[in-house]
Design an enzyme around this catalytic site. Structure first.
Site, mmCIF file in Angstrom:
data_model
loop_
_atom_site.group_PDB
_atom_site.id
_atom_site.type_symbol
_atom_site.label_atom_id
_atom_site.label_comp_id
_atom_site.label_asym_id
_atom_site.label_seq_id
_atom_site.Cartn_x
_atom_site.Cartn_y
_atom_site.Cartn_z
ATOM 1 N N LEU A 31 -12.398 11.123 -42.220
ATOM 2 C CA LEU A 31 -10.711 10.442 -41.790
ATOM 3 C C LEU A 31 -9.970 11.861 -42.002
ATOM 4 O O LEU A 31 -10.374 12.442 -43.332
ATOM 5 C CB LEU A 31 -10.720 9.588 -42.397
ATOM 6 C CG LEU A 31 -11.628 8.041 -42.278
ATOM 7 C CD1 LEU A 31 -10.782 7.139 -43.141
ATOM 8 C CD2 LEU A 31 -11.019 8.221 -40.847
ATOM 9 N N GLY A 34 -4.251 11.474 -40.094
ATOM 10 C CA GLY A 34 -3.513 11.243 -39.439
ATOM 11 C C GLY A 34 -4.290 9.825 -39.250
ATOM 12 O O GLY A 34 -3.783 9.297 -39.047
ATOM 13 N N HIS A 35 -5.644 10.309 -39.280
ATOM 14 C CA HIS A 35 -6.081 8.186 -39.428
ATOM 15 C C HIS A 35 -5.285 7.293 -40.024
ATOM 16 O O HIS A 35 -5.410 6.761 -40.527
ATOM 17 C CB HIS A 35 -7.368 8.240 -40.106
ATOM 18 C CG HIS A 35 -8.627 9.057 -38.512
ATOM 19 N ND1 HIS A 35 -8.603 10.227 -39.099
ATOM 20 C CD2 HIS A 35 -9.093 8.710 -37.611
ATOM 21 C CE1 HIS A 35 -9.925 10.762 -37.830
ATOM 22 N NE2 HIS A 35 -9.423 9.618 -37.328
ATOM 23 N N GLN A 59 -18.877 6.788 -25.851
ATOM 24 C CA GLN A 59 -17.252 7.531 -25.250
ATOM 25 C C GLN A 59 -17.873 9.072 -24.884
ATOM 26 O O GLN A 59 -16.961 9.679 -24.679
ATOM 27 C CB GLN A 59 -16.024 6.342 -26.190
ATOM 28 C CG GLN A 59 -16.020 7.547 -27.274
ATOM 29 C CD GLN A 59 -15.600 7.042 -28.324
ATOM 30 O OE1 GLN A 59 -15.322 5.657 -28.283
ATOM 31 N NE2 GLN A 59 -14.827 7.761 -28.499
ATOM 32 N N LYS A 154 -1.369 10.735 -30.682
ATOM 33 C CA LYS A 154 -2.244 12.123 -30.069
ATOM 34 C C LYS A 154 -3.234 12.273 -28.980
ATOM 35 O O LYS A 154 -3.190 12.914 -28.034
ATOM 36 C CB LYS A 154 -2.792 12.287 -31.308
ATOM 37 C CG LYS A 154 -3.634 13.720 -30.971
ATOM 38 C CD LYS A 154 -4.543 14.637 -32.144
ATOM 39 C CE LYS A 154 -5.900 15.024 -31.596
ATOM 40 N NZ LYS A 154 -7.057 14.874 -30.899
ATOM 41 N N SER A 191 -10.319 15.622 -36.152
ATOM 42 C CA SER A 191 -11.390 15.850 -37.019
ATOM 43 C C SER A 191 -12.645 17.401 -36.559
ATOM 44 O O SER A 191 -13.351 17.397 -36.849
ATOM 45 C CB SER A 191 -12.486 14.615 -36.934
ATOM 46 O OG SER A 191 -12.031 13.964 -36.891
ATOM 47 N N ARG A 192 -12.460 17.439 -35.091
ATOM 48 C CA ARG A 192 -12.711 18.475 -34.341
ATOM 49 C C ARG A 192 -12.228 20.075 -34.449
ATOM 50 O O ARG A 192 -12.837 20.519 -33.987
ATOM 51 C CB ARG A 192 -12.541 18.266 -32.906
ATOM 52 C CG ARG A 192 -13.365 17.065 -32.001
ATOM 53 C CD ARG A 192 -13.940 16.897 -30.321
ATOM 54 N NE ARG A 192 -14.669 15.941 -30.398
ATOM 55 C CZ ARG A 192 -13.921 14.641 -30.312
ATOM 56 N NH1 ARG A 192 -13.227 13.860 -29.880
ATOM 57 N NH2 ARG A 192 -15.195 14.389 -29.739
HETATM 58 P P1 AMP Z 1 -10.916 9.243 -33.960
HETATM 59 O O1 AMP Z 1 -11.454 8.731 -34.850
HETATM 60 O O2 AMP Z 1 -10.600 10.471 -33.500
HETATM 61 O O3 AMP Z 1 -11.189 8.112 -32.752
HETATM 62 O O4 AMP Z 1 -9.239 8.750 -33.959
HETATM 63 C C1 AMP Z 1 -8.677 7.706 -34.789
HETATM 64 C C2 AMP Z 1 -7.686 7.250 -33.860
HETATM 65 O O5 AMP Z 1 -6.305 7.675 -34.960
HETATM 66 C C3 AMP Z 1 -7.040 7.086 -32.872
HETATM 67 O O6 AMP Z 1 -6.142 6.222 -32.442
HETATM 68 C C4 AMP Z 1 -6.582 8.307 -32.561
HETATM 69 O O7 AMP Z 1 -5.610 8.465 -32.113
HETATM 70 C C5 AMP Z 1 -5.607 8.064 -34.875
HETATM 71 N N1 AMP Z 1 -4.845 9.676 -34.488
HETATM 72 C C6 AMP Z 1 -6.472 10.624 -34.439
HETATM 73 N N2 AMP Z 1 -5.574 12.299 -35.089
HETATM 74 C C7 AMP Z 1 -4.205 11.706 -34.784
HETATM 75 C C8 AMP Z 1 -3.121 12.610 -35.393
HETATM 76 N N3 AMP Z 1 -3.498 13.882 -35.693
HETATM 77 N N4 AMP Z 1 -1.958 12.074 -35.655
HETATM 78 C C9 AMP Z 1 -2.301 10.866 -35.861
HETATM 79 N N5 AMP Z 1 -3.470 10.108 -34.969
HETATM 80 C C10 AMP Z 1 -4.267 10.828 -35.051
#
Ligand code: AMP
Length: 284
Positions: A31, A34-35, A59, A154, A191-192
Site C-alpha cells: 500500500l 494512492g490506496h 490478471q 490511475k 507499487s511497481r
Molecule cells: P492495485 O493495488 O495497484 O491493484 O490498486 C488498487 C486500487 O488502487 C486500484 O483501484 C488503483 O487504481 C488504485 N490506485 C493505485 N495507484 C493509485 C494512485 N497513485 N492514486 C490513486 N489510486 C491508485
C-alpha cells in the site's frame, strides 16, 4: 479496529454479522498513499469498510510480474491502522486470502469476459488481463456486498471495465473513481515504482510532464486535436512508449468528434517495468 481475515468462509460469516451498508476497496497490497486515499474516502461514508489485499493470478499474463509483485502484508496493516486513528469508531476488515484457492476454489471453472474494452490499449497488450480483473472483482463484490466500491482513476481503463460490468450485470453497487495520487515530481504512485532505480524514478517524472504538455496544447479546444496528434507522433519516436493516446473518457472511443471529456492514456516502459498514467481534459 482492524480485523484480518484470510479464509473466505470467515469473510462470509463476518459479512453476515454487519448490519447496514459497507464500503469496499480492492487492492493488490503493497500500500501507498494512492490506496490510502481510497480507504479514507470509504471511511468518510462507512463505519465498516472491507479492504481486500490479493495479488490475483488471473490478471497476470505468463510474462507478467506475478512472482515478483511486492507482498508486504504486515506493513500494509500498519498503514491501515495508522489511517484508522482518524476514524476511531470505524472498522476495517482486511481480507487477505491465504491462497488463490480461497478466492477461486479448486475445480472452479468460470470467468467473466470483457468485450470491446479488452481489445484496445491495456487490454490489447495484456490479453486476458481485464477478464481476470472483472472475474476477481465480481467475486469480491459478491463476498463483501458493498454499497460503494472505490477505484483509482490511475487505472482508467480498469475503472471503465468495472463501471461497465456493474451496469451490464445490474449490480447494486456504486463505483467511485478517485483522483491519481502523485509524487511531488508528478510521477503517479504505483507499487511497481519500487522496481525502478532512483535515477529511473527521477526520469519517470517526464511521463506526467508529457501528459501535462498535451493538456496544455489541447487547451480545452477540440480544434487543437490536430496539434496534439502531431505532438504525440513526435513523442512516440521514443519506442519505450507502449502507447500514448487520446480516448473519449465516457465511452473509450477514439472518435473524439463529439467528446466532451477526453482521457490521455499512456504507458511508458522502463526496462521491464510498465508505468501507467493518464489525465483527463474537458474539450469544447
Ligand atoms: P492495485 O493495488 O495497484 O491493484 O490498486 C488498487 C486500487 O488502487 C486500484 O483501484 C488503483 O487504481 C488504485 N490506485 C493505485 N495507484 C493509485 C494512485 N497513485 N492514486 C490513486 N489510486 C491508485
Amino acid at each position: 479496529m482492524v480485523t484480518l481475515i484470510t479464509k473466505t468462509l470467515d469473510l462470509e460469516a463476518h459479512r453476515k454479522t454487519v448490519k447496514g451498508p459497507v464500503g469496499f476497496v480492492p487492492t493488490m497490497g503493497n500500500l501507498h498513499a494512492g490506496h490510502i486515499s481510497l480507504l479514507e474516502e470509504a471511511l468518510k461514508s462507512y463505519s465498516t469498510v472491507y479492504f481486500s489485499i490479493f495479488v490475483n493470478p488471473k490478471q497476470f499474463g505468463v510474462n507478467d510480474d506475478f512472482n515478483r509483485y511486492p507482498r508486504t502484508l504486515e506493513n500494509d496493516i500498519e498503514l491501515i491502522k495508522k489511517t484508522l486513528l482518524k476514524y476511531p469508531h470505524a472498522q476495517v476488515i482486511v481480507y487477505s486470502p491465504s491462497s488463490p484457492e480461497e478466492v477461486f476454489p479448486p475445480g472452479s471453472n468460470f470467468s467473466l469476459s470483457v468485450d470491446t474494452l479488452s481489445t484496445v490499449l491495456e487490454g490489447k497488450l495484456r490479453p486476458g488481463h481485464f477478464d481476470g480483473v472483472a472475474t476477481v472483482v465480481y467475486r469480491l463484490f459478491d463476498l463483501t456486498k458493498p454499497e460503494k466500491a472505490y477505484f483509482g482513476l490511475k487505472d482508467f481503463q480498469q475503472y471503465l471495465v468495472i463501471k461497465q460490468m456493474v451496469k451490464d450485470l445490474a449490480l447494486p453497487i456504486e463505483v467511485i473513481g478517485m483522483p491519481t495520487v502523485r509524487e511531488e515530481s508528478g510521477l503517479a504512485l504505483s507499487s511497481r515504482n519500487q522496481y525502478l532505480s532512483s535515477e529511473q524514478k527521477e526520469a519517470a517524472s517526464f511521463i506526467s510532464r508529457t501528459l501535462k504538455e498535451i493538456v496544455k496544447i489541447l487547451d480545452n479546444k477540440r480544434s487543437n486535436l490536430n496539434l496534439v496528434q502531431n505532438y504525440i507522433q513526435n513523442t512516440l519516436k521514443d519506442s519505450n512508449w507502449n502507447y500514448l493516446e487520446l480516448r473519449d473518457a465516457d465511452n473509450f472511443s477514439d472518435d473524439l468528434s463529439k467528446s466532451q471529456n477526453v482521457t490521455i492514456l499512456a504507458v511508458y516502459q522502463m526496462d521491464s517495468t510498465r508505468l501507467l498514467d493518464n489525465m483527463q481534459v474537458e474539450i469544447k
